[in-house]
Enzyme design. Structure first.
Site, PDB file in Angstrom:
ATOM      1  CE  LYS A 121      39.501  54.477  32.771  1.00 55.95           C
ATOM      2  NZ  LYS A 121      40.998  53.252  32.098  1.00 55.95           N
ATOM      3  CG  ASP A 228      45.848  46.268  35.955  1.00 52.87           C
ATOM      4  OD1 ASP A 228      45.888  45.224  36.434  1.00 52.87           O
ATOM      5  OD2 ASP A 228      45.097  47.037  35.945  1.00 52.87           O
TER       6      ASP A 228
END
Length: 519
Positions: A121, A228
């Protein structure tokens, strides 16, 4: 930003050394000067200049010449440095295709040295779609400005810290492998995002909802709010009975945050909305909870927010958090903070800066006065006499016939400290000395007085100008005579040629005279 690692096999150790030197120089420079890069890299025989052109060709650095010759790292150059570090640690062997993209990161497939598939990532803060991260995140507490590369590094460090702590306490998260700069390496999670399930096709929606809600409850009991928690950050593995894995952690905050209750309620409402509208399952109100009720009934004493120093936890204030972030970026830890000593040092710095500003202002005023007093350079006339200098109108000191000094207007004598300057009286006004009736005394450049009057100076100047004009005119006439024919004198021996007597137009061509008819 496209990840292109094809240049890595062609880069030498010196190339990486210069690239690292650019990164180190960006701590204090937006564009690093070439001289600083050369001194940090420490290469012999000016090798840094040749290597910089190579890095620029591979688009690993950006170049500018607006104010000076400088370079800065591009995102691609930062990617190469991080991947090389992970490769040297034995974490990443090769990088594959891009499998995901978000508002602040890119997800790539990769392979480890043992051949197992892993996930890389890459955090890329600064995109146009999510530039409000400076306001919505606390990455820059205590700082007013920082580069997007530095903020991406802080985001990756925070996510890896959250992932490692959650994995150690048994949460369903990917296995954290390593982190370097703005790249986080983790294990590949089987399954796919919950958002990819077609509407109404989830048979055991109630069980999946309860599993997701239990993850939220467990996070809150350990002192964390995800902020989130939605279908895009929940991975489901249908082959394993609908196992849920949670991803994406850099935005997590502590339950001690002043907005923690509101943020947790937003996560719960988003989860309820997804299952109600898309999965056709309406959760009962009895299954929901609030942060206040949970904190009152919870018996858990483990606080992950204190371990990872999440935003809003009560162990430190905002100033301490900013210092923690700066120290963590340099691989250090917070030893202790003495607020009173730091406040005293800040006050001393402010006072020193104010004193320096006042001294600079006084120096600028003195320099301006010296420029006003400046006079023209001395000149020698034809007789070798020194001409009188023209003093500035502001600071010239004239003398009257009685020998009294008269100061021009605007220049009052300075008053001593503690005394107010005296006002002008009628007798102290400027006295004008007429050169026609009284002789004037002026200062030469060397400070010697002269009794030469203004009329004598003007007369001598006019005489010199008339002599120079007469000399120049005679020289022009002397050169103009004897130019006859093509050879200058020709066969006429000094007399002008016939063409010189004919009338010419402004272009030098011979024209016909209308009155006489001659050419």
């Amino acid at each position: 930003m496209r990840l292109d690692v094809t240049s890595m096999p062609y880069l030498s150790k010196d190339d990486y050394r210069v690239l690292t030197a650019v990164e180190m120089g960006m701590r204090n420079h937006e564009m690093v000067p070439v001289s600083l890069i050369h001194s940090i890299a420490g290469l012999r025989h000016g090798g840094s200049y040749r290597i910089l052109s190579t890095l620029l060709r591979y688009k690993l650095v950006a170049h500018t010449r607006k104010e000076y010759d400088g370079y800065r790292l591009s995102y691609l150059g930062y990617d190469i440095l991080a991947l090389r570090a992970l490769q040297a640690r034995g974490v990443v062997a090769s990088v594959g295709n891009q499998i995901g993209v978000g508002k602040e990161s890119d997800i790539f497939q990769a392979v480890g040295p043992d051949g197992n598939e892993i996930i890389v990532k890459i955090h890329r803060l600064g995109r146009t779609s999510f530039r409000a991260v400076r306001k919505s995140r606390d990455y820059l507490i205590g700082k007013s400005k920082a580069s997007w590369l530095y903020m991406s590094r802080l985001s990756a460090m925070k996510e890896f810290a959250f992932m490692r702590a959650l994995y150690a306490h048994g949460f369903p998260v990917p296995v954290p492998l390593d982190q370097n700069r703005h790249i986080v390496a983790m294990s590949r999670v089987p399954g796919f995002p919950l958002a990819q399930i077609r509407a109404g096709k989830l048979e055991y929606a109630d069980r999946i909802f309860n599993t997701c809600l239990d993850i939220l409850r467990k996070l809150a009991e350990h002192g964390l709010v995800h902020c989130d928690f939605n279908e895009f950050n929940l991975m489901i593995d249908e082959s394993n009975g609908g196992q849920i894995t949670l991803i994406d952690f850099p935005q997590m905050v502590s339950t001690s945050h002043f907005n923690a209750s509101e943020l947790l309620q937003r996560d719960i409402n988003g989860l309820v909305k997804f299952f109600s509208m898309k999965m056709k399952y309406v959760p009962p109100d009895e299954a929901l909870f609030t942060l206040e009720h949970l904190l009152q009934t919870s018996t858990n004493t483990v606080r992950i927010d204190e371990e990872v120093q999440a935003s809003g936890f009560e162990g430190f204030d905002d100033e301490d958090i900013s210092q923690i972030n700066l120290l963590a970026a340099n691989g250090l830890s917070l030893v202790g903070v003495d607020d009173e000593e730091e406040a005293d040092e800040d006050e001393d710095d402010v006072e020193e800066e104010e004193d320096d500003d006042e001294e600079e202002d006084e120096e600028e005023e003195e320099d301006g006065d010296e420029e006003d007093v400046a006079a023209e350079a001395e000149e020698l006339d034809e007789n070798g006499e020194v001409a009188v200098k023209k003093a500035s109108k502001k600071k010239a000191v004239a003398a009257t016939a009685d020998g009294e000094e008269v100061t021009p207007e605007g220049d009052e004598p300075e008053a001593e400290e503690g005394q107010r300057p005296k006002k002008k009286s009628g007798a102290g006004k400027k006295k004008k000395a007429t050169s026609a009736t009284k002789p004037s005394t002026k200062l030469h450049g060397d400070g010697v007085d002269s009794d030469i009057s203004d009329e004598d100076i003007k007369r001598s100047k006019e005489e010199r100008m008339s002599d120079a004009y007469a000399k120049l005119r005679s020289e022009i006439l002397r050169k103009g005579k004897g130019r006859g024919g093509r050879g200058g004198g020709g066969g006429n021996h000094g007399s002008g040629s016939r063409n010189n007597t004919k009338k010419r137009n402004k272009f030098g061509r011979i024209v016909r005279d209308e009155s006489t008819g001659d050419w």
